[in-house]
Design an enzyme around this catalytic site. Structure first.
Site, PDB file in Angstrom:
ATOM      1  N   ARG A  60     -14.633  11.400   4.640  1.00  6.46           N
ATOM      2  CA  ARG A  60     -16.008  11.260   4.142  1.00  6.46           C
ATOM      3  C   ARG A  60     -17.042  11.275   5.257  1.00  6.46           C
ATOM      4  NH1 ARG A  60     -15.331   6.071   0.462  1.00  6.46           N
ATOM      5  NH2 ARG A  60     -14.353   5.461   2.407  1.00  6.46           N
ATOM      6  N   ASP A 112       5.381  -4.363   3.341  1.00  7.91           N
ATOM      7  CA  ASP A 112       5.039  -3.421   4.410  1.00  7.91           C
ATOM      8  C   ASP A 112       6.285  -2.865   5.098  1.00  7.91           C
ATOM      9  OD1 ASP A 112       3.082  -2.140   6.141  1.00  7.91           O
ATOM     10  OD2 ASP A 112       3.732  -3.545   7.706  1.00  7.91           O
ATOM     11  N   HIS A 166      11.273   0.509   5.102  1.00  4.27           N
ATOM     12  CA  HIS A 166      12.058   0.776   6.314  1.00  4.27           C
ATOM     13  C   HIS A 166      13.400   0.027   6.331  1.00  4.27           C
ATOM     14  CE1 HIS A 166       8.383   2.556   7.456  1.00  4.27           C
ATOM     15  NE2 HIS A 166       7.794   1.522   8.013  1.00  4.27           N
ATOM     16  N   LYS A 222       5.929  -9.671  12.691  1.00  9.04           N
ATOM     17  CA  LYS A 222       4.930  -9.302  13.693  1.00  9.04           C
ATOM     18  C   LYS A 222       4.786 -10.458  14.671  1.00  9.04           C
ATOM     19  CE  LYS A 222       2.463  -5.829  11.159  1.00  9.04           C
ATOM     20  NZ  LYS A 222       3.107  -4.618  11.670  1.00  9.04           N
ATOM     21  N   LYS A 262       3.855   5.874   2.772  1.00  8.76           N
ATOM     22  CA  LYS A 262       4.178   4.581   2.196  1.00  8.76           C
ATOM     23  C   LYS A 262       3.009   3.642   2.452  1.00  8.76           C
ATOM     24  CE  LYS A 262       5.254   1.278   4.578  1.00  8.76           C
ATOM     25  NZ  LYS A 262       4.576   0.763   5.770  1.00  8.76           N
TER      26      LYS A 262
END
Ligand code: BG6
Length: 496
Positions: A56, A243, A248, A346, A156
Site C-alpha cells: 500500500r 507460532d 515447525h 524465545k 504460515k
C-alpha cells in the site's frame, strides 16, 4: 554414486513472474528478496523473470529497489554484495502501489506487467496477515490476474485455529486448486530437515532400531535467543504454541515419526505425515498439567546485554506464552511408550535447534561408569546453527588403569564435511514453487490436523487456567519444563 562427486546444483528454472504482496514488509525484505537475489547470483533465475512487489505504500520502482538493497545490507551484513550483480538483479524488481484487499484498487497497474498466459509461470506470494488470504485470492481472480496453472504461496500461520484455517482454505480453494496452493513452513526447506529423510531411510543402520523397542524417547528443541521485539503485536495474538509448535515442531515430529513412504512423491510423503498427526494423543483438561508447560520471559540478560521482559516489550501485561514444552505421545505401534518432548521458546540462552533420539539403556551394564550413571546412546541431529549429526557413544578411555568410560561423539559437522554454502530455506522453497514441486509444502488436511491437536491444547489451557511461568531472559525456560521430564525420570539433553 560417487560419494565425492559434486552434486548437481541450481538447475535453472523457466522464466516466471512472481508477485509479492506485502513487499515492503519484514518477511519480504528480510527473507524473500535476498533469497531471490542469491538464486539470481547463482544463475538459476532467467533474465526474462520479473519480481513485482506490491504494497500500500507509495513508492517508485527505484525507491523499492533502494529499499530492498538497504534491507539486504542490514539483514545480511556478512554477505558481500557486488554492485554490478545487484544492479542486474534489480532490473528484474518492480513495484506496484496497491491495496490488495480492495477489489476496486488499481489492479490494472499490476496486470499491465504480465505477458500472455502460458508464456511464463505466474506466482502470487501472500506475505500478508492470513485474515486477508481469502479476500486477496478472490481479488486476484476478479482482476483477471490469474491464468490456469498460476500458483499461490501462503505463509504460515494458516489461521489462528482450526475453524479459521478451514475458512481460509475454503476461500483460497475457490480460486486456486489444491495443487496450485503452496503453504509454506520454512522449516521444510532447511538443509538439515531435508536430510532427516535421507538419514533415516538411506542408511540401513537406523530403520531397524527406529521404534519404541530401542528408543526411550525423542526430544525436539527449537530455542531462539531473540525476543518477540518488533513483532510483539502479532506474536501476542499467537504465542509459542501457534507460532512454532503448530507448524515447525509438528512437521519435525512427523518427519521423525512417520512410516517409510513408498517414494518421495509429495502426496506419498504427506499421506504418511498426516497419519502421525492423527495418532497424536489429544491433550485435554485431565492431562494438560502433566503434559504441557507454558512460560513467559521476564527481564534478564541476552548476548551480554540487559534484556527487557516480554510485557515490557509489548507495553502491557499479557498471558501469552513465549515458551512451551509439551510431552506428545504418538499412539501407534511404532511409538507406543516412547514420547516426543517438544520445547520452543524465545529469549533462551542460545539459538539452537536440535532433535535428540535417545536410545534405551543397555540391558545389562558390564562396567560401572565412574559417576554412577551410564549415558545412553544418543543420536543428535543439529538443525541450526552448526548443522550436523552426532552419534554419542560410550567408549573406553584410552590408556592403562582399567576400564574407565568416556562418552564421546562420532561427529559429522556439515561445515567440515562439505565446503558448500547452504541456500537459505526460502531460496529452496521459492524455486520449488516455480518448478511446481509440492513436496516441501503442507497440504490442506495436514494443516487442519495440526490445528485440531493444537486447539485441544489451547482449549485445555483456557479451561484449566494454566499459568505461564516466568523465566529470566537468557535462560532455558521455566523450571517446570525440567520438572516435567524429571517426573518421567528423564532430562533435557543438549548435544552442544
Ligand atoms: C517463524 C516464527 O515461523 O520462525 C518466528 O514466526 C521465528 O517467531 C522463526 O522466529 C524462526 O525461524 P528460524 O529459521 O530462524 O529458526
Amino acid at each position: 554414486m560417487n560419494a565425492d562427486a559434486p552434486s548437481a546444483q541450481f538447475v535453472p528454472v523457466n522464466a516466471f513472474d512472481l508477485v509479492v504482496f506485502g513487499a515492503a514488509g519484514d518477511l519480504s525484505l528480510r527473507k524473500l528478496i535476498p533469497a531471490l537475489f542469491h538464486r539470481w547470483r547463482d544463475g538459476q533465475i532467467p533474465e526474462a523473470s520479473k519480481i513485482i512487489g506490491v504494497s500500500r505504500s507509495g513508492m517508485s520502482n527505484d525507491e523499492f529497489r533502494a529499499l530492498a538493497l538497504e534491507s539486504f545490507r542490514k539483514f545480511h551484513p556478512k554477505d558481500g554484495i557486488d554492485d554490478a550483480e545487484w544492479t542486474a538483479f534489480a532490473e528484474r524488481l518492480f513495484y506496484v502501489e496497491l491495496d490488495a484487499a480492495d477489489a476496486d484498487a488499481d489492479w490494472p497497474a499490476l496486470t499491465a506487467h504480465f505477458v500472455d498466459c502460458g508464456e511464463k509461470q505466474r506466482v502470487f506470494y501472500l506475505a500478508l496477515p492470513p485474515g486477508l488470504y481469502g479476500q486477496v485470492s478472490a481479488n486476484i481472480a476478479a482482476a483477471g490476474a490469474k491464468c490456469d496453472g498460476s500458483r499461490i504461496v501462503l505463509e504460515k500461520p494458516i489461521g489462528n485455529d482450526l475453524a479459521s484455517a478451514r475458512d481460509i482454505n475454503e476461500a483460497v480453494g475457490k480460486v486456486f486448486d489444491e495443487d496450485a496452493i503452496f503453504r509454506i513452513d520454512h522449516y521444510l526447506g532447511k538443509e538439515t530437515v531435508q536430510n532427516l529423510i535421507v538419514l533415516r531411510f538411506m542408511n540401513s543402520l537406523f530403520e531397524p532400531v527406529w521404534n519404541a523397542n530401542a528408543i526411550d524417547h525423542i526430544q525436539i528443541s527449537v530455542a531462539e535467543s531473540i525476543g518477540a521485539g518488533g513483532r510483539a503485536s502479532y506474536y501476542d495474538g499467537a504465542g509459542a504454541l501457534r507460532d512454532m509448535v503448530q507448524n515447525h515442531l509438528l512437521q519435525l515430529l512427523c518427519l521423525v515419526a512417520m512410516e517409510p513412504p513408498l517414494d518421495l512423491e509429495p502426496d506419498t510423503v504427506r499421506d504418511e505425515k498426516i497419519k502421525v498427526l492423527r495418532a497424536l494423543r489429544p491433550v485435554d483438561l485431565a492431562n494438560v498439567r502433566q503434559t504441557t508447560v507454558r512460560g513467559q520471559y521476564a527481564a534478564g540478560a541476552s548476548g551480554g546485554e540487559v534484556a527487557p521482559s516480554y510485557s515490557e516489550e509489548l507495553g502491557r501485561p499479557s498471558r501469552t506464552e513465549t515458551f512451551v514444552a509439551i510431552k506428545a505421545n504418538v499412539d501407534n505401534w511404532r511409538w507406543k511408550g516412547a514420547p516426543f518432548y517438544l520445547r520452543t521458546g524465545k529469549r533462551m540462552s542460545a539459538r539452537t535447534s536440535e532433535i535428540v533420539i535417545q536410545f534405551k539403556d543397555v540391558a545389562h551394564a558390564l562396567i560401572r561408569s565412574d559417576g554412577g550413571k551410564l549415558e545412553p546412546t544418543r543420536l543428535v541431529i543439529r538443525l541450526q546453527p552448526d548443522e550436523g549429526v552426532k552419534l554419542l557413544l560410550v567408549t573406553k578411555d584410552p590408556g592403562p588403569g582399567g576400564m574407565r568410560l568416556r562418552y564421546v561423539p562420532l561427529n559429522l559437522s556439515f561445515a567440515e564435511a562439505f565446503e558448500a554454502r547452504y541456500p537459505d530455506a526460502y531460496e529452496r522453497l521459492l524455486m520449488a514453487v516455480v518448478r511446481g514441486d509440492l513436496a516441501l509444502f503442507m497440504r490442506r488436511d495436514e494443516v487442519e490436523a495440526a490445528w485440531r491437536w493444537v486447539d485441544g491444547v489451547i482449549d485445555a489451557w483456557a479451561r484449566d487456567e494454566t499459568p505461564a511461568y516466568q523465566y529470566a531472559a537468557g535462560t532455558d525456560g521455566p523450571a517446570q519444563s525440567a520438572m516435567m521430564l524429571d517426573r518421567d525420570g528423564r532430562e533435557w539433553f543438549s548435544g552442544v
